[in-house]
Design a protein around this motif. Structure first.
Motif, short mmCIF file in Angstrom:
data_model
loop_
_atom_site.label_atom_id
_atom_site.label_comp_id
_atom_site.label_asym_id
_atom_site.label_seq_id
_atom_site.Cartn_x
_atom_site.Cartn_y
_atom_site.Cartn_z
N VAL A 180 0.86 -1.18 0.00
CA VAL A 180 0.00 0.00 0.00
C VAL A 180 0.90 1.24 0.00
O VAL A 180 1.71 1.42 0.92
N GLN A 181 0.75 2.06 -1.02
CA GLN A 181 1.53 3.29 -1.12
C GLN A 181 0.75 4.41 -0.44
O GLN A 181 -0.43 4.64 -0.74
N LEU A 182 1.40 5.11 0.48
CA LEU A 182 0.75 6.22 1.18
C LEU A 182 0.82 7.47 0.31
O LEU A 182 1.91 7.94 -0.04
N ARG A 183 -0.34 8.02 -0.01
CA ARG A 183 -0.40 9.15 -0.93
C ARG A 183 -0.60 10.46 -0.17
O ARG A 183 -1.30 10.49 0.86
N THR A 212 9.09 4.12 6.08
CA THR A 212 8.77 5.55 6.13
C THR A 212 9.47 6.34 5.02
O THR A 212 8.96 7.37 4.58
N GLU A 213 10.62 5.88 4.58
CA GLU A 213 11.33 6.58 3.50
C GLU A 213 10.59 6.41 2.18
O GLU A 213 10.42 7.38 1.42
N GLN A 214 10.13 5.20 1.91
CA GLN A 214 9.38 4.94 0.69
C GLN A 214 7.90 5.27 0.83
O GLN A 214 7.17 5.24 -0.16
N ARG A 215 7.47 5.58 2.05
CA ARG A 215 6.06 5.86 2.36
C ARG A 215 5.18 4.72 1.82
O ARG A 215 4.21 4.93 1.09
N ARG A 216 5.55 3.52 2.24
CA ARG A 216 4.90 2.31 1.76
C ARG A 216 4.70 1.34 2.91
O ARG A 216 5.54 1.24 3.80
#
Length: 250
Positions: A180-183, A212-216
């Motif tokens: 899940v990619q955080l948008r 947290t770096e990839q926001r995933r």
């Protein structure tokens, strides 16, 4: 930062060790615990001690943790859960009971992105099931990503900050991993699923890794030796239904 997220272990050491081995291969930096470390399963002391060695940077208590250590009553538990809680209290060492009793109430802010809770950010014992629960939880949370447990069901809700609409974007998948990619412009309410007591029809152990770096967020399912966990439950004299349900994830 890569956070390993574990919830609802429920004294299932076989499931926990399998998750830790799998997460170790993938790589993680720190650990988050969302509660219900004990209850139902046959190895509460071993699981508590394994969790302690992880040195989680954030941890909250679950309802079974509270009952099993004696700081809460089992009034709301069914007869099977109550029996397991009594057995767990008697089986835990005094030191491990004290450790559980000292666990903090959620929610807990981890960093600028993440907060964790057991049931919900508005009530540590509340279940998030319907649209009203979801709406209240998203309104109450003050981080982009709120991680919760308690329901033993893997699910992710996404809410647009523009129009306030919240929708399910990820549920249990038959695949081994779901990302899940955080948008930007959205909030997320996410349950990784139970490590040791899945109830979404998938008996595999569940956990998550938040990058947290990839926001995933990586939602992961892994098969573990269910038969071994079942045998331990029966040998301990716990209700047999607790062993049976492990095979079906219900």
């Amino acid at each position: 930062m890569r956070y390993l997220v574990l919830t609802d272990i429920h004294a299932n050491l076989d499931a926990l060790d399998t998750c830790l081995a799998d997460a170790g291969r993938r790589g993680f930096d720190k650990t988050l615990l969302l509660g219900d470390i004990v209850g139902y399963g046959a190895e509460p002391n071993a699981v508590v001690e394994r969790v302690q060695k992880l040195e989680p940077v954030a941890i909250v208590r679950g309802n079974h943790d509270k009952v099993a250590c004696g700081i809460d009553q089992a009034d709301g538990f069914n007869i099977v859960a109550r029996s397991a809680a009594i057995w767990t209290y008697d089986t835990l060492t005094p030191g491990n009971r004290a450790w559980l009793a000292a666990l903090p109430e959620g929610p807990c802010h981890v960093d600028s992105l993440i907060e964790i809770c057991h049931g919900s950010p508005f009530d540590e014992d509340a279940y998030i099931f319907d649209e009203l629960d979801v709406a209240r939880a998203l309104k109450t949370s003050d981080r982009q990503l709120c991680l919760f447990g308690h329901t033993h069901q893997s699910v992710t809700f996404e809410q647009s900050l523009k129009d306030g609409e919240a929708v399910v974007i990820a549920e249990r998948s038959m695949s081994d991993e779901l990302q899940v990619q955080l948008r930007d412009g959205y909030k997320y309410l996410m349950n990784p699923g139970a490590v040791g007591q899945p109830r979404d029809g998938d008996p595999r152990a569940a956990y998550a890794i938040v990058d947290t770096e990839q926001r995933r967020v990586e939602l992961i399912r892994v098969p573990y030796p269910v038969a071994d966990a079942q045998a331990k439950v029966i040998k301990a004299g716990l209700p047999e239904v607790l062993a049976q349900r492990l095979a079906v994830g219900r």
